[in-house]
Scaffold this motif. Structure first.
Motif, mmCIF file in Angstrom:
data_model
loop_
_atom_site.group_PDB
_atom_site.id
_atom_site.type_symbol
_atom_site.label_atom_id
_atom_site.label_comp_id
_atom_site.label_asym_id
_atom_site.label_seq_id
_atom_site.Cartn_x
_atom_site.Cartn_y
_atom_site.Cartn_z
ATOM 1 N N ASN A 62 0.856 -1.978 -1.591
ATOM 2 C CA ASN A 62 -0.206 -1.737 -0.621
ATOM 3 C C ASN A 62 0.335 -1.119 0.663
ATOM 4 O O ASN A 62 -0.301 -0.237 1.249
ATOM 5 C CB ASN A 62 -0.969 -3.032 -0.317
ATOM 6 C CG ASN A 62 -1.967 -3.360 -1.391
ATOM 7 O OD1 ASN A 62 -2.597 -2.488 -1.976
ATOM 8 N ND2 ASN A 62 -2.117 -4.644 -1.675
ATOM 9 N N TRP A 112 1.013 2.399 -0.137
ATOM 10 C CA TRP A 112 -0.282 3.060 -0.291
ATOM 11 C C TRP A 112 -0.835 3.485 1.063
ATOM 12 O O TRP A 112 -1.283 4.618 1.230
ATOM 13 C CB TRP A 112 -1.240 2.107 -0.992
ATOM 14 C CG TRP A 112 -2.663 2.546 -1.042
ATOM 15 C CD1 TRP A 112 -3.654 2.203 -0.175
ATOM 16 C CD2 TRP A 112 -3.268 3.401 -2.015
ATOM 17 N NE1 TRP A 112 -4.833 2.775 -0.547
ATOM 18 C CE2 TRP A 112 -4.623 3.514 -1.674
ATOM 19 C CE3 TRP A 112 -2.794 4.062 -3.137
ATOM 20 C CZ2 TRP A 112 -5.518 4.270 -2.417
ATOM 21 C CZ3 TRP A 112 -3.685 4.816 -3.886
ATOM 22 C CH2 TRP A 112 -5.029 4.921 -3.521
ATOM 23 N N VAL A 113 -0.814 2.577 2.021
ATOM 24 C CA VAL A 113 -1.334 2.894 3.352
ATOM 25 C C VAL A 113 -0.505 3.997 3.989
ATOM 26 O O VAL A 113 -1.044 4.948 4.574
ATOM 27 C CB VAL A 113 -1.372 1.626 4.241
ATOM 28 C CG1 VAL A 113 -1.664 1.970 5.682
ATOM 29 C CG2 VAL A 113 -2.408 0.643 3.706
ATOM 30 N N GLY A 137 -3.498 6.268 1.909
ATOM 31 C CA GLY A 137 -4.640 5.480 1.451
ATOM 32 C C GLY A 137 -5.613 5.146 2.561
ATOM 33 O O GLY A 137 -6.804 4.969 2.324
ATOM 34 N N ALA A 197 -9.913 5.208 2.792
ATOM 35 C CA ALA A 197 -10.637 4.029 3.286
ATOM 36 C C ALA A 197 -11.529 4.426 4.457
ATOM 37 O O ALA A 197 -12.662 3.952 4.576
ATOM 38 C CB ALA A 197 -9.654 2.934 3.685
ATOM 39 N N THR A 252 -10.262 0.025 -1.074
ATOM 40 C CA THR A 252 -9.530 1.290 -0.994
ATOM 41 C C THR A 252 -8.332 1.168 -0.068
ATOM 42 O O THR A 252 -7.302 1.796 -0.293
ATOM 43 C CB THR A 252 -10.463 2.418 -0.516
ATOM 44 O OG1 THR A 252 -11.563 2.512 -1.415
ATOM 45 C CG2 THR A 252 -9.755 3.753 -0.476
ATOM 46 N N PRO A 284 -5.666 -1.630 -2.537
ATOM 47 C CA PRO A 284 -6.130 -1.691 -3.930
ATOM 48 C C PRO A 284 -5.243 -2.492 -4.880
ATOM 49 O O PRO A 284 -5.720 -2.960 -5.911
ATOM 50 C CB PRO A 284 -6.143 -0.220 -4.352
ATOM 51 C CG PRO A 284 -5.059 0.398 -3.541
ATOM 52 C CD PRO A 284 -5.093 -0.331 -2.223
ATOM 53 N N HIS A 331 -10.909 11.362 -3.646
ATOM 54 C CA HIS A 331 -9.930 10.594 -4.416
ATOM 55 C C HIS A 331 -9.237 11.476 -5.452
ATOM 56 O O HIS A 331 -8.043 11.339 -5.697
ATOM 57 C CB HIS A 331 -10.588 9.403 -5.112
ATOM 58 C CG HIS A 331 -10.864 8.248 -4.208
ATOM 59 N ND1 HIS A 331 -9.867 7.508 -3.605
ATOM 60 C CD2 HIS A 331 -12.030 7.693 -3.805
ATOM 61 C CE1 HIS A 331 -10.412 6.551 -2.881
ATOM 62 N NE2 HIS A 331 -11.722 6.646 -2.985
ATOM 63 N N PHE A 374 0.186 5.658 -7.384
ATOM 64 C CA PHE A 374 -0.848 5.860 -6.366
ATOM 65 C C PHE A 374 -1.904 6.850 -6.853
ATOM 66 O O PHE A 374 -3.090 6.700 -6.558
ATOM 67 C CB PHE A 374 -0.212 6.331 -5.064
ATOM 68 C CG PHE A 374 0.843 5.393 -4.569
ATOM 69 C CD1 PHE A 374 0.544 4.086 -4.247
ATOM 70 C CD2 PHE A 374 2.156 5.806 -4.439
ATOM 71 C CE1 PHE A 374 1.516 3.203 -3.803
ATOM 72 C CE2 PHE A 374 3.136 4.947 -4.003
ATOM 73 C CZ PHE A 374 2.813 3.637 -3.686
ATOM 74 N N ALA A 376 -4.197 4.936 -9.052
ATOM 75 C CA ALA A 376 -5.114 4.116 -8.248
ATOM 76 C C ALA A 376 -6.244 4.986 -7.688
ATOM 77 O O ALA A 376 -7.410 4.564 -7.666
ATOM 78 C CB ALA A 376 -4.361 3.425 -7.122
ATOM 79 N N HIS A 377 -5.929 6.193 -7.248
ATOM 80 C CA HIS A 377 -6.974 7.097 -6.755
ATOM 81 C C HIS A 377 -7.948 7.482 -7.865
ATOM 82 O O HIS A 377 -9.150 7.612 -7.613
ATOM 83 C CB HIS A 377 -6.353 8.360 -6.151
ATOM 84 C CG HIS A 377 -6.012 8.229 -4.700
ATOM 85 N ND1 HIS A 377 -6.947 8.004 -3.717
ATOM 86 C CD2 HIS A 377 -4.831 8.294 -4.063
ATOM 87 C CE1 HIS A 377 -6.362 7.941 -2.539
ATOM 88 N NE2 HIS A 377 -5.066 8.114 -2.725
#
Length: 146
Positions: A9, A12-13, A17, A21, A51, A54, A96, A112, A115-116
């Protein structure tokens, strides 16, 4: 949240990501401006949180979790999903999809990108789903409740 999910996570950020979000938050705000869009605004806020973080969570149909249908999993949910698709779903899914393609170019970005892609599918048809922790879902499956 398990350590591995926490690390994913954070990555991701850092890898963008947070921008998708933010897209979900903008969709929620636009839906909240009209009184009619308030049910979609609440769902968009929930998915904005998903989002943002995730990993360690998953989207599951509510009727699979609860064992019975409700407004969101029936005919009204179908109509709501069509309206969502027309007004917000397609452009969130497109965002996405573009992010997934950009991340899939590198081997490190493949988790990632995946995940998208999952989030893109959720963006197209979100009503009737619930975001649950993966470990809680596994416990339900072990005990035969899903």
């Amino acid at each position: 949240m398990p350590v591995f999910s926490f690390l994913l996570n954070v990555l991701w950020v850092v890898t963008g990501g947070v921008w998708m979000a933010l897209g979900w938050l903008i969709a929620a705000l636009l839906m909240a401006v009209s009184i009619i869009g308030l049910p979609w605004a609440r769902s968009a806020l929930t998915i904005a949180h998903y989002t943002l973080l995730p990993f360690g969570q998953t989207a599951v149909r509510r009727d699979e979790i609860r064992g019975r249908g409700d407004l969101g999993t029936g005919g009204l949910g179908f109509i709501g999903n069509i309206l969502w698709f027309v007004f917000a779903g397609w452009w969130l899914a497109l965002g996405h999809l573009f992010a997934a393609v950009g991340l899939a170019i590198t081997i490190i970005g493949l988790p990632f990108a995946w995940a998208h892609l999952k989030l893109a599918m959720l963006a197209l048809w979100p009503i009737g789903t619930e975001i649950v922790p993966v470990d809680a879902l596994e416990r339900r499956r072990v005990w035969g409740r899903v």
